[in-house]
Enzyme design. Structure first.
Site, short mmCIF file in Angstrom:
data_model
loop_
_atom_site.label_atom_id
_atom_site.label_comp_id
_atom_site.label_asym_id
_atom_site.label_seq_id
_atom_site.Cartn_x
_atom_site.Cartn_y
_atom_site.Cartn_z
N ASP A 213 16.64 7.75 53.60
CA ASP A 213 15.91 8.21 53.00
C ASP A 213 17.43 8.96 51.49
O ASP A 213 17.75 8.70 51.29
CB ASP A 213 15.10 8.87 52.84
N HIS A 288 13.59 4.47 48.00
CA HIS A 288 13.66 5.30 48.54
C HIS A 288 15.01 5.13 49.66
O HIS A 288 15.70 5.11 50.45
CB HIS A 288 12.90 5.72 49.53
N GLU A 353 6.25 3.20 47.73
CA GLU A 353 6.50 4.05 45.87
C GLU A 353 7.70 3.58 45.45
O GLU A 353 8.88 4.03 44.58
CB GLU A 353 7.16 5.86 46.85
#
Length: 790
Positions: A213, A288, A353
């Protein structure tokens, strides 16, 4: 030579005469097995494990021996006795033994099922697979005293008494998972072993390992050494709040981090496999991934430079360049090494995201869209995921991603993890895709589990133990056939606010235990009160294991139900803490030891302000729960919704807006009804024409959670539900960038003599988050609670 099954037949002959059904399931409360088995029959007597007890395996299968060795090792660590695993022979079939065996012809047992039969003359554990035997062995350990998990010096003559019983058991779902994020904070290998032990103890079979991440790359990739030389380390800002950490400055050394070598990974994978747990690795893409870009900036749209963020990184706009073929070469190389380390059939690619502003501006990405005939960046993400899925499939693996992979069209064989609610899972199942349910509402264990005032800092939200236990993974909207695509549920432990292994345990346990029962036990057998009693025994075991578990919430849950026949509200009080007394008041005063002791539900027939709390040693534990109850003309009246509320925030369903209960500033308190990206328009039928003096309602505003009060609220009245009059509009007085969680009232007063049967309230949504907001362009929420009519 006689077959093993003939030996077993003789051994079982010693068991059969002693099988006595002592009355069936009504005695099961004497046991504290978690997850709750499918079937338990109590029997008289007990079997004693001593140093004279033989531990036999009926076959030469490696799984039989593995499970028997693990059982013997647990007894050894608890002080004995020391049982040696032996092969069952004709000479060892005379009872007085513990026998692990496979079912004859694997009949009448599901793949992961087992049958456990205990009599005073022996123990017989039968499974259909190594996993089934392992789960039966875990149940056998839970039938022993909690001290079996206590690390103890060897004791001569040590023995264990096991109650006689017959258990038939198998899991409800094939996928029973827990997740752990080791990017935001790195955890040592030893803790990963302990985490796996906890999963295994409660028959979970999937460990979703979030290895990469923005805040750190945690797995050695030999072809790309900078991933761990650079991407695994960040500047140390652990003394600052997560959301307020400045980026690395020129000249600063990156000293916080770590990674697992490939040898570490192999050791952990083998450890998990011995406990019948599959590890699913997650390598995030396309977002990410700024920790990768810090090491290899050429994989971005802009070329960098980048550093590994020491804290919050939002929005995720610096992501892999979808127009750069080098990105796909890199990811295929990385996944090749990853797949060599992890035998799992699944590879998780994230997919969540991704803010696509860089793609919209990138010449390479725009050229890719032109060449592939893609209409927008959502379809470009779909192209990205489908391309990676094709590669993963070519290696004999399957792709899993978060529910954003639905955007722009889902990859053909992909499995969806539905985290933003149930909607993504419902959509995927209806398209014929397999789904793992892991919604924030019930399965995010980084959320608070009790009153934040008394808890270590967490990311937000509130997901209590009781709420986790209430989760039903198969949405009622699905048909029976569609429901077969729900593989199971998973709990997630994101670690932005979890810096240590001890705190990771505290956030995960016992909520993971509740989810384990959701995943394993038949829905019809699940009972919160029974589970909470059984959990007490588990706490003792966890203490012996050195687990830093949470005792749960000391909040009193106040539940109400309107009794239309008697025009009263029935109130019931409960908590997560069995046996601790609740005292309450109805006049708004704080409860004391002298306040009314709650023993049964009570009635309210006028305005009231309930306060209730748990009392330990005569003192209020933490603080009292509160609930104002408002009696008004619309209480209990029917509501017609012209726009549907979201299943993610249904509150009490169609009765929410007329139940007399107001919401708090916590949008997850179960009292707010959420509407995503749409206006709200509802009509209340008062039953007959009555005088109306005023109408009021409240909305929540919390921009950090993407919740915005409506721009305007319109009130109107009608005698027939068709022709409307007395229309009043009220504008939102809040400043555009109002901070914090605020409750905004809207109301209107009517002149004397005004009457109506129908009341309509319309609230105009902003639709999407505004340009200044981190979620700009994304759908925003309206949160609505009570409509009060006087």
């Amino acid at each position: 030579m006689k077959s093993f099954h003939s030996f077993l037949t003789l051994f079982c002959a010693f068991l059969v005469p002693l099988m006595v059904n002592a009355g069936g399931n009504h005695l099961v409360a004497n046991f504290s097995i978690v997850p709750q088995p499918v079937s338990i029959k109590m029997k008289t007597g007990a079997f004693t494990i001593t140093d004279q007890t033989r531990l036999l395996v009926a076959g030469r299968d490696i799984d039989l021996k593995n499970v028997a060795i693990l059982f013997a090792e647990q007894l050894r660590l608890a002080g004995g006795p020391f049982l040696r695993v032996q092969q069952m022979t004709e000479e060892t079939n005379d009872g007085g033994a513990i026998v692990f065996t496979y079912a004859r012809n694997r009949e009448n047992l599901e793949t992961e099922g087992y049958r456990l039969n205990i009599t005073p003359n022996g123990i017989l554990l039968t499974g259909n697979s190594g996993a089934g035997l392992f789960y039966g062995m875990q149940t056998l350990l839970q039938l022993l005293p909690p001290e079996v998990y206590k690390l103890t010096r060897p004791q001569e003559g040590k023995s264990w008494i096991v109650p006689c019983t017959e258990i038939n058991d198998a899991p409800r779902f094939a996928y029973r998972g827990m997740h752990l994020d080791v990017s935001r904070h790195f955890f040592p290998k030893e803790f990963i072993f302990k985490y796996i032990d906890l999963l295994a103890m409660y028959k979970m079979n999937i460990f979703h390992w979030h290895l990469t991440d923005d805040n750190g790359w945690r797995i050695e990739i030999r072809k790309y050494p900078k991933l761990t030389e650079v991407g695994a380390w960040r500047v140390d800002r652990e003394n600052l709040p997560w959301r307020e950490r400045p980026q690395q400055q020129a000249g600063e050394q990156a000293t916080y981090g770590g990674f697992y070598t490939q040898d570490d990974i192999r050791e952990i994978v083998q450890y998990a496999a011995q406990r019948y747990i599959t590890i699913i690795p997650e390598i995030e893409m396309p977002a990410h991934s700024v920790e990768v870009l810090s090491a290899y900036p050429n994989l971005s749209c802009t070329g960098g430079p980048f550093t590994v963020p020491p804290g919050s990184y939002w929005p995720n706009s610096d992501i892999f360049c979808a127009g750069n073929d080098s990105v796909f070469t890199f990811l295929e190389d990385v996944l090749t090494e990853v797949m060599d380390l992890f035998p799992s059939e699944y590879i998780h690619v994230g997919g969540d995201e991704a803010t696509k502003t860089r793609w919209e501006e990138c010449l390479k990405c725009r050229q890719r869209m032109k060449e592939e005939g893609l209409k927008n960046v959502q379809e470009l993400q779909s192209y990205f995921i489908k391309r990676m899925e094709k590669f993963i499939n070519s290696k004999g693996k399957k792709l899993i991603g978060w529910d954003e992979i639905l955007e722009g069209g889902l990859a053909p064989e992909a499995t969806v993890m539905s985290w933003r609610g149930l909607e993504g899972g419902i959509a995927a199942a209806r398209q014929g895709h397999d789904v793992i349910m892991t919604p924030t509402s019930h399965c995010y264990f980084d959320y608070y589990q009790a009153d934040p005032e008394f808890e270590p800092e967490a990311i937000g939200g509130l997901t209590t133990l009781k709420k986790v236990y209430s989760f039903e993974p198969v949405p009622e909207e699905l048909t029976t056939e569609e429901g077969k695509h729900i593989l199971g549920a998973q709990g997630n432990v994101w670690t932005e606010f979890i810096p240590t292994p001890s705190q990771a345990e505290y956030m995960a346990v016992p909520r993971m235990i509740a989810l384990a029962e959701v995943d394993w036990s038949p829905a019809k057998l699940r009972n919160w009160e029974d589970f909470r009693q059984r959990l007490e025994s588990q706490f003792k075991r966890l203490e012996y294991m050195g687990v830093n578990f949470s005792k749960g919430s000391y909040h009193v849950d106040i539940q109400t139900r309107y009794d239309a026949k008697n025009s009263k509200i029935n109130v019931s009080l409960s908590s997560e803490q069995p046996g601790i007394p609740i005292r309450y008041t109805t006049n708004g005063n704080d409860p004391t030891q002298a306040s009314t002791l709650y023993t049964e539900p009570f009635e309210i027939s006028a305005n009231a302000y309930i306060k209730a709390g748990l009392f330990v040693d005569g003192k209020l534990k933490e603080k009292a729960s509160e609930m104002p109850i408002i009696f008004h003309h619309a209480i209990g009246k029917s509501v017609n919704y012209l726009h549907a509320y979201s299943n993610r925030y249904p509150a009490s369903g169609n009765s929410t807006l007329t139940d007399g209960i107001r919401g708090t500033t916590n949008h997850r308190d179960g009292r707010w009804q959420g509407f995503l990206g749409s206006d709200v328009e509802v009509i209340i039928d008062l039953g007959k024409e009555i005088p109306v003096q005023s109408v009021s309602t409240t909305f929540l505003n919390n921009s950090r959670s993407w919740i915005f009060a409506p721009s305007m609220v319109e009130f109107s009245l009608s005698s027939n539900g068709k022709k409307w009059h007395s229309v009043y509009e009220k504008r939102n007085p809040l400043p555009e960038k109002a901070e914090g969680a605020l409750i905004q009232p809207f109301s209107t007063a009517y002149p004397p003599g005004t009457t109506a049967r129908y009341v309509k309230v319309k609230a105009c949504s902003q639709g999407n988050c505004p340009g200044w907001h981190e979620g700009k362009g994304e759908k925003c929420w309206i949160f609505f609670d009570e409509i009060v009519v006087f």
